[in-house]
Motif scaffolding. Structure first.
Motif, PDB file in Angstrom:
ATOM      1  N   PRO A  91       0.806  -1.229   0.000  1.00 46.20           N
ATOM      2  CA  PRO A  91       0.000   0.000   0.000  1.00 46.20           C
ATOM      3  C   PRO A  91       0.838   1.278   0.000  1.00 46.20           C
ATOM      4  O   PRO A  91       0.472   2.268  -0.649  1.00 46.20           O
ATOM      5  CB  PRO A  91      -0.825  -0.126   1.286  1.00 46.20           C
ATOM      6  N   LEU A  92       1.963   1.265   0.699  1.00 49.50           N
ATOM      7  CA  LEU A  92       2.846   2.443   0.721  1.00 49.50           C
ATOM      8  C   LEU A  92       3.463   2.689  -0.653  1.00 49.50           C
ATOM      9  O   LEU A  92       3.664   3.841  -1.051  1.00 49.50           O
ATOM     10  CB  LEU A  92       3.955   2.240   1.752  1.00 49.50           C
ATOM     11  N   LEU A  93       3.749   1.615  -1.377  1.00 49.57           N
ATOM     12  CA  LEU A  93       4.311   1.738  -2.722  1.00 49.57           C
ATOM     13  C   LEU A  93       3.311   2.415  -3.660  1.00 49.57           C
ATOM     14  O   LEU A  93       3.694   3.252  -4.492  1.00 49.57           O
ATOM     15  CB  LEU A  93       4.686   0.349  -3.261  1.00 49.57           C
ATOM     16  N   VAL A  94       2.038   2.070  -3.526  1.00 45.66           N
ATOM     17  CA  VAL A  94       0.984   2.679  -4.355  1.00 45.66           C
ATOM     18  C   VAL A  94       0.881   4.174  -4.068  1.00 45.66           C
ATOM     19  O   VAL A  94       0.818   4.999  -4.981  1.00 45.66           O
ATOM     20  CB  VAL A  94      -0.379   1.986  -4.112  1.00 45.66           C
ATOM     21  N   VAL A  95       0.884   4.539  -2.784  1.00 46.68           N
ATOM     22  CA  VAL A  95       0.811   5.963  -2.394  1.00 46.68           C
ATOM     23  C   VAL A  95       2.014   6.715  -2.948  1.00 46.68           C
ATOM     24  O   VAL A  95       1.881   7.813  -3.505  1.00 46.68           O
ATOM     25  CB  VAL A  95       0.741   6.111  -0.852  1.00 46.68           C
ATOM     26  N   LYS A  96       3.200   6.146  -2.819  1.00 48.68           N
ATOM     27  CA  LYS A  96       4.429   6.781  -3.326  1.00 48.68           C
ATOM     28  C   LYS A  96       4.337   7.013  -4.827  1.00 48.68           C
ATOM     29  O   LYS A  96       4.670   8.095  -5.321  1.00 48.68           O
ATOM     30  CB  LYS A  96       5.628   5.890  -3.004  1.00 48.68           C
ATOM     31  N   SER A  97       3.867   6.014  -5.580  1.00 43.82           N
ATOM     32  CA  SER A  97       3.757   6.125  -7.035  1.00 43.82           C
ATOM     33  C   SER A  97       2.748   7.196  -7.438  1.00 43.82           C
ATOM     34  O   SER A  97       2.964   7.938  -8.395  1.00 43.82           O
ATOM     35  CB  SER A  97       3.356   4.775  -7.649  1.00 43.82           C
ATOM     36  N   ARG A  98       1.635   7.278  -6.694  1.00 45.37           N
ATOM     37  CA  ARG A  98       0.630   8.313  -6.983  1.00 45.37           C
ATOM     38  C   ARG A  98       1.216   9.711  -6.809  1.00 45.37           C
ATOM     39  O   ARG A  98       0.935  10.613  -7.589  1.00 45.37           O
ATOM     40  CB  ARG A  98      -0.579   8.148  -6.047  1.00 45.37           C
TER      41      ARG A  98
ATOM     42  N   ARG B  23      -5.550  14.531  -7.634  1.00 40.36           N
ATOM     43  CA  ARG B  23      -4.532  15.552  -7.358  1.00 40.36           C
ATOM     44  C   ARG B  23      -4.228  15.510  -5.870  1.00 40.36           C
ATOM     45  O   ARG B  23      -5.120  15.640  -5.034  1.00 40.36           O
ATOM     46  CB  ARG B  23      -5.029  16.948  -7.757  1.00 40.36           C
ATOM     47  N   TYR B  24      -2.941  15.298  -5.535  1.00 46.70           N
ATOM     48  CA  TYR B  24      -2.570  15.095  -4.140  1.00 46.70           C
ATOM     49  C   TYR B  24      -1.565  16.142  -3.683  1.00 46.70           C
ATOM     50  O   TYR B  24      -0.571  16.397  -4.354  1.00 46.70           O
ATOM     51  CB  TYR B  24      -1.966  13.700  -3.951  1.00 46.70           C
ATOM     52  N   SER B  25      -1.828  16.717  -2.521  1.00 39.30           N
ATOM     53  CA  SER B  25      -0.920  17.730  -1.973  1.00 39.30           C
ATOM     54  C   SER B  25       0.153  17.112  -1.076  1.00 39.30           C
ATOM     55  O   SER B  25       1.159  17.745  -0.776  1.00 39.30           O
ATOM     56  CB  SER B  25      -1.715  18.771  -1.179  1.00 39.30           C
ATOM     57  N   GLY B  26      -0.067  15.881  -0.652  1.00 41.05           N
ATOM     58  CA  GLY B  26       0.899  15.217   0.217  1.00 41.05           C
ATOM     59  C   GLY B  26       0.476  13.796   0.521  1.00 41.05           C
ATOM     60  O   GLY B  26      -0.532  13.299  -0.008  1.00 41.05           O
ATOM     61  N   THR B  27       1.211  13.130   1.394  1.00 43.58           N
ATOM     62  CA  THR B  27       0.975  11.717   1.704  1.00 43.58           C
ATOM     63  C   THR B  27      -0.408  11.480   2.295  1.00 43.58           C
ATOM     64  O   THR B  27      -1.168  10.626   1.819  1.00 43.58           O
ATOM     65  CB  THR B  27       2.052  11.195   2.669  1.00 43.58           C
ATOM     66  N   MET B  28      -0.750  12.229   3.334  1.00 41.80           N
ATOM     67  CA  MET B  28      -2.049  12.037   3.997  1.00 41.80           C
ATOM     68  C   MET B  28      -3.201  12.371   3.069  1.00 41.80           C
ATOM     69  O   MET B  28      -4.240  11.706   3.072  1.00 41.80           O
ATOM     70  CB  MET B  28      -2.123  12.882   5.272  1.00 41.80           C
ATOM     71  N   ASP B  29      -3.041  13.424   2.251  1.00 44.69           N
ATOM     72  CA  ASP B  29      -4.072  13.809   1.294  1.00 44.69           C
ATOM     73  C   ASP B  29      -4.313  12.677   0.293  1.00 44.69           C
ATOM     74  O   ASP B  29      -5.465  12.367  -0.040  1.00 44.69           O
ATOM     75  CB  ASP B  29      -3.642  15.085   0.563  1.00 44.69           C
ATOM     76  N   ALA B  30      -3.232  12.044  -0.166  1.00 46.72           N
ATOM     77  CA  ALA B  30      -3.352  10.928  -1.103  1.00 46.72           C
ATOM     78  C   ALA B  30      -4.075   9.747  -0.464  1.00 46.72           C
ATOM     79  O   ALA B  30      -4.971   9.146  -1.071  1.00 46.72           O
ATOM     80  CB  ALA B  30      -1.963  10.491  -1.583  1.00 46.72           C
ATOM     81  N   ILE B  31      -3.724   9.420   0.778  1.00 46.41           N
ATOM     82  CA  ILE B  31      -4.351   8.293   1.481  1.00 46.41           C
ATOM     83  C   ILE B  31      -5.843   8.533   1.673  1.00 46.41           C
ATOM     84  O   ILE B  31      -6.672   7.661   1.373  1.00 46.41           O
ATOM     85  CB  ILE B  31      -3.656   8.052   2.847  1.00 46.41           C
ATOM     86  N   VAL B  32      -6.199   9.725   2.138  1.00 43.16           N
ATOM     87  CA  VAL B  32      -7.607  10.068   2.399  1.00 43.16           C
ATOM     88  C   VAL B  32      -8.417  10.027   1.104  1.00 43.16           C
ATOM     89  O   VAL B  32      -9.521   9.463   1.060  1.00 43.16           O
ATOM     90  CB  VAL B  32      -7.722  11.453   3.078  1.00 43.16           C
ATOM     91  N   LYS B  33      -7.895  10.624   0.030  1.00 42.44           N
ATOM     92  CA  LYS B  33      -8.618  10.662  -1.250  1.00 42.44           C
ATOM     93  C   LYS B  33      -8.758   9.275  -1.866  1.00 42.44           C
ATOM     94  O   LYS B  33      -9.796   8.956  -2.460  1.00 42.44           O
ATOM     95  CB  LYS B  33      -7.914  11.608  -2.223  1.00 42.44           C
ATOM     96  N   MET B  34      -7.717   8.447  -1.746  1.00 37.64           N
ATOM     97  CA  MET B  34      -7.802   7.094  -2.289  1.00 37.64           C
ATOM     98  C   MET B  34      -8.877   6.287  -1.579  1.00 37.64           C
ATOM     99  O   MET B  34      -9.638   5.557  -2.216  1.00 37.64           O
ATOM    100  CB  MET B  34      -6.439   6.402  -2.181  1.00 37.64           C
TER     101      MET B  34
END
Length: 299
Positions: A215-222, A236-247
């Motif tokens: 799962p961390l690899l997917v977030v990193k790639s996004r 569109r992601y502003s950071g790590t937490m934003d990417a996790i929440v939106k996904m």
């Protein structure tokens, strides 16, 4: 895979190969250098503790984890810019297609074209070929988007992912140690492990590590891929937490495991071959060193 071949040809399967080769060589070199440095230190500490009457002189599982984590963290800090470029190059065509779709939607929604004129404009957009995109173009694009900081996008999940090789090496070292101990207990003539055994242990170690940290690899790639240019903010992601929440919100928890089967095949096979070749090279080096020593003594 078929979709990539249809849109980009067989060459599309090797997008980002040049920086990936550089990244792999650099990453492996940096990682194994620091891993060996910290491993030697851990073994000398364990031996010193044994002399003081503490422990059996072997490095414990937690110590292996710390050794691999330290080597992994230093590796990430040095090589993250290379992997940002690799991700950009691998996802460039997909990103361009999304931009093209957004343009087509805007044309249909906003333009005054009707009938055949509209179809001609849409055909014109469809016939557009992506611009040539190499390492330098990717670097220029990343710098334009976020400056120097852009080359360290996804650094937080990547640093957390140092537990991947940590878990991998912990399982590997512990399993090899167990195999050797088992043979020693049975008083076998040789406690050495074969290339096939190293291959299988390496595969199991990488499988466990990949499933745990995917799962961390997917977030990193996004985060490292080109950000979606449209009114759709879900990609569109502003950071790590934003990417996790939106996904989680837009795609559900299953989005964290997209493409995992392909990654498992690639990672497990690559790690197995790497461990096997590494062990065989170590044996060859020891054999050559002994022969050189014997030649010197004979003189």
């Amino acid at each position: 895979m078929l979709q990539v071949i249809r849109s980009e040809g067989l060459g599309g399967l090797y997008s980002g190969l040049k920086p990936s080769l550089l990244g792999t060589a650099t990453s492996q070199g940096i990682y194994y250098y620091f891993y060996q440095v910290f491993k030697n230190k851990a073994e000398s500490i364990a031996a010193a503790n044994k002399r003081k009457g503490h422990g059996d002189g072997t490095v414990g599982m937690l110590s292996w984890l710390v050794v691999a984590a330290l080597a992994g963290a230093l590796n990430v800090l040095f090589t993250n810019p290379i992997w940002v470029l690799v991700t950009r190059m691998q996802t460039h065509t997909q990103a361009e297609q999304k931009i093209l779709e957004a343009k087509k939607e805007a044309l249909i929604r906003e333009s005054g074209f009707i009938g055949s004129t509209l179809h001609e404009k849409l055909r014109e957009l469809d016939s557009m070929k992506p611009n040539p995109y190499g390492t330098f173009q990717a670097a220029y694009e990343v710098y334009n988007e976020a400056g120097i900081r852009g080359f360290w996008k996804g650094i937080i999940p990547t640093l957390i992912m140092v537990c991947n090789p940590s878990i991998q090496f912990m399982i590997y070292e512990s399993s090899i140690k167990h195999l050797k101990k088992k043979r020693a207990d049975k008083n076998q003539s040789s406690i050495k492990v074969s290339a096939l055994e190293v291959f299988l242990v390496g595969a199991i170690a990488k499988l466990g590590a990949t499933v745990t940290t995917y799962p961390l690899l997917v977030v990193k790639s996004r985060l490292q891929a080109k950000q979606e240019i449209s009114t759709n903010n879900s990609l569109r992601y502003s950071g790590t937490m934003d990417a996790i929440v939106k996904m989680i919100h837009y795609e559900g928890f299953s989005s964290f495991y997209k493409g995992m089967s392909t990654k498992i095949v690639q990672s497990v096979f690559a790690a197995s071959v790497l461990f096997m070749i590494k062990e065989e090279l170590v044996k060859l080096y020891a054999l050559l060193a002994n022969k050189i020593l014997l030649l010197k003594l004979s003189k």
